[in-house]
Motif scaffolding. Sequence first.
Motif, PDB file in Angstrom:
ATOM      1  N   GLY A 122      -0.681 -29.113  19.461  1.00  0.00           N
ATOM      2  CA  GLY A 122       0.796 -29.093  19.346  1.00  0.00           C
ATOM      3  C   GLY A 122       1.352 -28.450  20.420  1.00  0.00           C
ATOM      4  O   GLY A 122       0.487 -28.334  21.561  1.00  0.00           O
ATOM      5  N   MET A 123       2.706 -27.885  20.423  1.00  0.00           N
ATOM      6  CA  MET A 123       3.177 -27.261  21.425  1.00  0.00           C
ATOM      7  C   MET A 123       3.699 -25.713  21.174  1.00  0.00           C
ATOM      8  O   MET A 123       4.168 -25.550  19.863  1.00  0.00           O
ATOM      9  N   ASN A 263       7.799 -38.327  12.208  1.00  0.00           N
ATOM     10  CA  ASN A 263       8.462 -38.448  13.235  1.00  0.00           C
ATOM     11  C   ASN A 263       8.967 -37.291  13.888  1.00  0.00           C
ATOM     12  O   ASN A 263      10.279 -37.386  14.580  1.00  0.00           O
ATOM     13  N   ASN A 264       8.627 -36.102  13.575  1.00  0.00           N
ATOM     14  CA  ASN A 264       8.967 -34.675  14.029  1.00  0.00           C
ATOM     15  C   ASN A 264       7.707 -33.821  14.685  1.00  0.00           C
ATOM     16  O   ASN A 264       6.825 -34.093  14.084  1.00  0.00           O
ATOM     17  N   LEU A 265       8.311 -33.501  16.027  1.00  0.00           N
ATOM     18  CA  LEU A 265       6.966 -32.538  16.373  1.00  0.00           C
ATOM     19  C   LEU A 265       7.380 -31.070  16.488  1.00  0.00           C
ATOM     20  O   LEU A 265       8.539 -30.543  16.375  1.00  0.00           O
ATOM     21  N   ASN A 266       6.460 -30.442  15.658  1.00  0.00           N
ATOM     22  CA  ASN A 266       6.501 -28.981  15.653  1.00  0.00           C
ATOM     23  C   ASN A 266       6.374 -28.084  16.739  1.00  0.00           C
ATOM     24  O   ASN A 266       5.459 -28.347  17.677  1.00  0.00           O
ATOM     25  N   ILE A 267       7.235 -27.224  17.189  1.00  0.00           N
ATOM     26  CA  ILE A 267       6.887 -26.324  18.330  1.00  0.00           C
ATOM     27  C   ILE A 267       7.319 -24.949  17.917  1.00  0.00           C
ATOM     28  O   ILE A 267       8.338 -24.495  17.416  1.00  0.00           O
ATOM     29  N   VAL A 268       6.100 -24.396  18.292  1.00  0.00           N
ATOM     30  CA  VAL A 268       5.626 -22.973  17.696  1.00  0.00           C
ATOM     31  C   VAL A 268       6.627 -22.151  18.796  1.00  0.00           C
ATOM     32  O   VAL A 268       6.238 -22.027  19.951  1.00  0.00           O
ATOM     33  N   CYS A 269       7.311 -21.252  18.088  1.00  0.00           N
ATOM     34  CA  CYS A 269       8.008 -20.591  19.066  1.00  0.00           C
ATOM     35  C   CYS A 269       7.754 -18.873  18.878  1.00  0.00           C
ATOM     36  O   CYS A 269       7.917 -18.400  17.950  1.00  0.00           O
ATOM     37  N   VAL A 270       7.075 -18.454  19.904  1.00  0.00           N
ATOM     38  CA  VAL A 270       6.521 -17.183  19.744  1.00  0.00           C
ATOM     39  C   VAL A 270       7.240 -15.992  20.821  1.00  0.00           C
ATOM     40  O   VAL A 270       7.611 -16.340  22.017  1.00  0.00           O
TER      41      VAL A 270
END
Length: 449
Positions: A122-123, A263-270
């Motif tokens: 992922g991102m 149709n969604n990309l999870n972006i982990v915000c740390v």
Amino acid sequence: MPELLYFGGIEGGATHSKAVICDRFGSIISKVAGPSTNHWVCGIPEVARRIADMIESAKKQANIDIDLKLQSLGLSLSGCEQDATNKVLENELLDKYPNLSKSYYVCSDTMGSIFTASPLGGMVLIAGTGSNALLRNPDGSTYTCGGWGAFLADEGAAFRIAHKAVKTVFDHEDKLILSPYDTSATWEQIKKHFNIETRYDLLDHCYAKFDKAFFASMCEKLSHLASAGDELCLHLFEDAGISLAKATMALLPNVSDQLLTKNNLNIVCVGSVWKSWTLLQNGFKTEIAKATNKFGLNLITLTQAMAIGAAYLAADSINYDLPRDYSHNYNIFQHIPPNDGSKTNGTHTNGTYTNGNGVAAKKIQTNGNGSLSNGKYTNGTSNGTSNGTTNGTSNGSTYGKSNGTSNGMSNGASNGGTPNGKYTNGIQAKKGLKTRANASPSTILVQDG
């Protein structure tokens, strides 16, 4: 009696670190905190010592024999982007601390974040003391943006926000670049944070006694000023949001379809800067609207320490199927829908007129044919008729009727122009300025503010 099997993970940042130990069922049985474990800052021998201290403390907390080796230990650490130095760290641990763990998996801090939320990759977008963005696809392909440290990157991070605050004050006082915002409250906060009286007093903190973590810690205080309405600090956080969006956009073209869920990309915000999302979101959303995406974005925060992701990676590296439930490891805090690029000019958001890409339109008025030298508007492209304040003529030309043959400042025109032509194509005109018939396309009259 079943064999006692334990698995460890450490997330290491530029300022703080966390360690966890899991049992063979994947349950976290101990957590401890520690200092920075970035080997570029501390050196590999010191990082190895700090790792050993944390794991030994975690073993004691879980009542595990100090000499019982973990089956595996994942190290997801800031600064661990190169295989060569990662191997040096692993060998240092095996040599100096033989009872710590049977095996190690060393990777960057971004990897632990990603694999806390998904087994596929992922991102991740890190905005803590420093910043970094990384995309990992299921095929192992990896793409990065940023992560070069304080001197070369860290856009959108706490250090960069604090540094920009100081630089803005210095440049304003030097009259090198005058700030359009009042700097007095920010300067007072800088003096309090560093316990100084003059700009000269700050030089020690910038050079001889430079401490990136302490410098960056001022960001939290600046967020309080921004929340109270200080315009300079509001600008600094909005600018940080823009930078984080740009890092995201740099990686989006490389996203594998396998990473998409509905149709969604999870972006982990740390990182701690994300706690100020209300201050970042205007800049982030405005900038991300420039990207053309066929899929939506879910900005997510982890509900478990990303050290658990490091533990997962380490267990996988020895082919042990450590039980896990990813759905319990994160929450979605912002959904951004797909954007096919078809926006309409004349949109009004929070009192600011924006163009079709969601970019704040400059307050610039043009000549009779409506062309604008920066290319944002040419001959009134894409009429924005929804609010009746755009494109003062029937053919979309700005500040004048077709071909610029008449004085377009007098009364607007047929396509929704307001009286006196005050608004044309979403740009506010200064009262009383008029264009001449057949005016040159290069003529631009700029309204201040």
